[in-house]
Design an enzyme around this catalytic site. Structure first.
Site, short mmCIF file in Angstrom:
data_model
loop_
_atom_site.label_atom_id
_atom_site.label_comp_id
_atom_site.label_asym_id
_atom_site.label_seq_id
_atom_site.Cartn_x
_atom_site.Cartn_y
_atom_site.Cartn_z
N TYR A 138 -10.59 -24.68 -10.78
CA TYR A 138 -11.49 -23.69 -11.70
C TYR A 138 -10.50 -23.37 -13.18
O TYR A 138 -9.13 -23.03 -13.13
CB TYR A 138 -11.63 -22.30 -10.81
CG TYR A 138 -12.13 -21.20 -11.82
CD1 TYR A 138 -13.35 -21.48 -12.18
CD2 TYR A 138 -11.07 -20.57 -12.43
CE1 TYR A 138 -14.04 -20.41 -13.30
CE2 TYR A 138 -11.86 -19.34 -13.12
CZ TYR A 138 -13.13 -19.33 -13.58
OH TYR A 138 -13.45 -18.50 -14.26
N ARG A 196 -11.39 -17.17 -10.61
CA ARG A 196 -9.67 -17.17 -10.40
C ARG A 196 -9.46 -16.54 -9.16
O ARG A 196 -9.98 -15.87 -8.39
CB ARG A 196 -9.08 -16.07 -11.65
CG ARG A 196 -8.80 -16.96 -12.92
CD ARG A 196 -8.04 -16.01 -13.74
NE ARG A 196 -9.04 -14.90 -14.14
CZ ARG A 196 -9.10 -13.78 -13.81
NH1 ARG A 196 -8.20 -13.25 -12.70
NH2 ARG A 196 -10.16 -12.81 -14.07
N ASN A 242 -19.13 -11.51 -26.43
CA ASN A 242 -19.98 -10.91 -26.92
C ASN A 242 -19.98 -10.08 -28.23
O ASN A 242 -20.15 -10.13 -29.36
CB ASN A 242 -21.09 -10.00 -26.19
CG ASN A 242 -21.69 -10.97 -24.95
OD1 ASN A 242 -22.06 -12.50 -25.31
ND2 ASN A 242 -22.48 -10.39 -24.08
N LYS A 298 -4.68 -18.57 -18.92
CA LYS A 298 -4.00 -17.41 -18.56
C LYS A 298 -2.59 -17.37 -18.05
O LYS A 298 -1.79 -16.68 -18.07
CB LYS A 298 -4.92 -16.84 -17.20
CG LYS A 298 -6.42 -16.78 -17.22
CD LYS A 298 -6.86 -15.78 -18.52
CE LYS A 298 -8.04 -15.52 -18.75
NZ LYS A 298 -8.59 -14.62 -19.46
O1 SAT Z 1 -9.60 -16.76 -16.07
S1 SAT Z 1 -10.74 -17.36 -17.06
O2 SAT Z 1 -9.87 -17.84 -17.86
O3 SAT Z 1 -11.32 -18.68 -16.09
C1 SAT Z 1 -11.82 -16.23 -17.37
C2 SAT Z 1 -11.36 -14.93 -17.22
O4 SAT Z 1 -11.31 -14.20 -16.16
O5 SAT Z 1 -11.00 -14.19 -17.96
MN MN Z 2 -10.33 -13.57 -19.83
#
Ligand code: SAT
Ligand code: MN
Length: 586
Positions: free
Chosen positions: A201, A73, A258, A210
């Site tokens: 990405y 990100r 996890n 997000k």
């Molecule tokens: O932002 S992502 O969904 O690619 C993964 C993360 O940073 O939580």
């Molecule tokens: Mn995340």
């Protein structure tokens, strides 16, 4: 333009407008069907966007390699475009909406010439849930289309939920020439809209995740009285069959996946942990005064390195089929590998950049932020409640970060306001999930620093306000799996053993476990914490993991102040008061 597969006039109008702007050769309306998936996969293989992995070992699995500067990100390119800078607040990059629209529309004008614009209708949340939301993503990336199919409930189901109205998130993603200088992830919360350019990405371009579920979601949640949080949701079933639902907020790449898929150690094997979600929780007070959570997603976009049969067997099963891998390493027979998958690396690999790789060098074979994108239904420990439109009632909220020193393994907040304080002052060492320096301590309130779509001070205020809507609020806890001893060794073994911490937390929510009052909150006494059957870990080691060093905590409290100073204009006075109380207790 192929005929739309919806009659919703707002959808058709908006797609026509965006197609007019981007000028693709073709508009493809996705329906989410299996036949469509097969033909889009073929197309992605033909174009070299995906590679087919060894189908005997990994049925239905494919591989994607990104450009080398587009692997995480881009927080510095992420914009919150509210009418005033105060609404975005000092923790976000604010940009003026009109100018940003103008600039990004300028970049996107004609940006899909010679390409296909895919229309992706998607639903975040179980169909029929009052919390579910519809989004539409327009993209010229087949990788995005195939990933969104996994991460969301994609296709006609979204149009059915939407009906004939205009209430959907408008997301436009243009790959352009993938130049970093044209990379933007711009949010317009007041318009329920996102524009993302020059990246491919996950966190930048899978706009349901997000962008909608957290940044736009948190902005809406603040207006509408609910919470959009960067949290896993798990179900803990006790040996007597009692189910307790818990959420946990850790920053990216700190073990949410996890923990959500935890397998208890043999001594506690009568407990069953099941995953409701591994990254995002949307939570709303129910009529009974409890907080109910849904997972808006339908897949896992998890960090590959470190994942193996020991650390996360449920993730390994989840990614054994129908998974898209990004930026991991390849074996000569079309299998995947990453650091930590096996103790010994294979003798030869192709690294994430496509170069030959042999063990012993300095560079990792897989990118540290390489990812798997796998359907939630593959998880053998998936909770059936993940599809329940009502959501699950939350008994405990856990905050936590990655800290080598200072922060104990576990403690419980004295009450909701104190819990908001410990969430607000959460901190963690930075990871490879975002571009920039790794290992630097930063304040990451509620794990939401990169994801809160409005003013962080008002966000804290909103958290405090939620208490009034909850007659039976979740209890709040803080954990740190990552504390080290003087030799630099992790004090706590983590992974499955985290069940012991979780058990104390669950028992606390049911009033079954004792605790002692410490300056930071309630902590388990030696008799309240189950250490039976642990190798190399005893009460003395626990005391070390739980130690509260007053000098360290004086410094810690000072750095809480730094954050509060930055947010001063909108900081609720309750939190400044909590800080005073903490200092007094120390
Ligand atoms: O932002 S992502 O969904 O690619 C993964 C993360 O940073 O939580
Ligand atoms: Mn995340």
């Amino acid at each position: 333009m192929i005929k739309p597969n919806t009659s919703n006039p707002a959808v058709i109008g908006w797609v026509e407008e965006m197609a007019g702007l981007c000028q693709p050769d073709r508009v493809f309306w996705c329906d989410g069907s299996e036949a469509e998936k097969a033909s889009l996969l073929e197309e992605a293989l033909t174009q070299g966007i995906l590679l087919r992995l060894n189908q005997k070992k990994l049925p239905g699995c494919y591989y994607h390699r990104s450009t080398a500067d587009d692997v995480a990100r881009s927080e510095d390119r992420t914009l919150i475009c509210t009418p005033t800078p105060e609404e975005a607040g000092p923790a976000n990059n604010w940009a003026a909406p009109a100018e940003t629209y103008q600039k990004l529309k300028g970049l996107c004008a004609g940006g899909m010439r010679g390409r296909t614009l895919y229309v992706i209708p998607y639903l975040m949340g179980p169909p029929g849930s009052p919390l579910a939301k519809v989004g539409l993503e327009l993209t010229d990336s087949l990788y995005v289309v195939l990933s969104m199919r996994i991460m969301t409930r994609m296709g006609q189901v979204a149009y059915r939920e939407l009906g004939s109205g205009p209430d959907f998130n408008r997301g436009l993603h243009c790959m352009l020439k993938m130049e970093a200088r044209h990379r933007y992830i711009a949010h317009f919360p007041q318009d329920n809209a996102v524009i993302s350019t020059s990246s491919n990405y996950g966190g930048n371009v899978l706009l349901g995740k997000k962008c909608l579920a957290l940044r736009i979601g948190s902005w809406q949640a603040n207006k509408q009285g609910w919470l959009a949080e960067h949290m896993l949701i798990l179900s803990a079933e006790s040996p007597t069959g009692e189910k307790t639902f818990v959420t946990a907020a850790f920053p990216s790449s700190c073990g949410k996946t996890n923990f959500a898929m935890l397998v208890p150690p043999p001594h506690l094997a009568a407990w069953k942990i099941r995953t409701v979600g591994d990254d995002i929780a949307w939570m709303k007070p129910g009529a009974d005064g409890r907080l109910y959570a849904i997972n808006p997603e339908a897949g896992y976009f998890g960090v590959a390195p470190g994942t193996n049969e020991r650390t996360n067997p449920n993730a390994m099963a989840s990614i054994a089929r129908d998974t898209i891998y990004t930026n991991v390493a390849l074996t000569p027979d079309g299998d995947v590998w990453w650091e930590g998958k096996t103790d010994e690396p294979p003798a030869e690999l192709t690294d994430w950049r496509g170069r030959p790789w042999t063990p012993g060098g300095n560079e990792p074979a897989a990118h540290p932020n390489s990812r798997f994108c796998a359907p939630m239904k593959n998880n053998p420990a998936g909770a059936p409640e993940a599809d329940d439109p009502k959501g699950v009632p939350i008994s405990a909220i856990i905050f936590g970060g990655r800290r080598g020193t200072t922060i104990p393994l576990v403690y419980q907040a004295f009450n909701w306001i104190h819990g908001v304080y410990i969430g607000a002052t959460m901190s963690s060492e930075t990871t490879a999930a975002a571009t920039g320096e790794v290992g630097k301590i930063r304040r990451d309130p509620m794990g939401m620093l990169p994801f809160c779509g409005y003013n962080m001070g008002q966000y804290f205020q909103h958290w405090l306000r939620m208490r009034k809507k909850l007659t039976n609020p979740p209890r709040i806890f803080y954990v740190n799996w990552f504390r080290r001893d003087k030799e630099g060794k992790f004090l706590w073994p983590g992974f499955g053993e985290n069940m012991r911490v979780l058990k104390w937390i669950v028992d606390r929510t049911h009033g079954r476990a004792d605790a002692w009052e410490a300056p930071l909150g309630w902590v388990p006494g030696p008799r309240d914490f189950d250490l039976d059957g642990m190798k190399d870990f005893d009460a003395a080691r626990l005391a070390q993991a739980q130690e509260i060093d007053v000098e360290d905590w004086r410094r810690e409290a000072l750095s809480h102040d730094e954050l509060f100073f930055k947010l001063y204009a909108d900081l609720p006075k309750e939190l400044a008061f909590q800080r005073e109380l903490l200092v007094a207790r120390l």
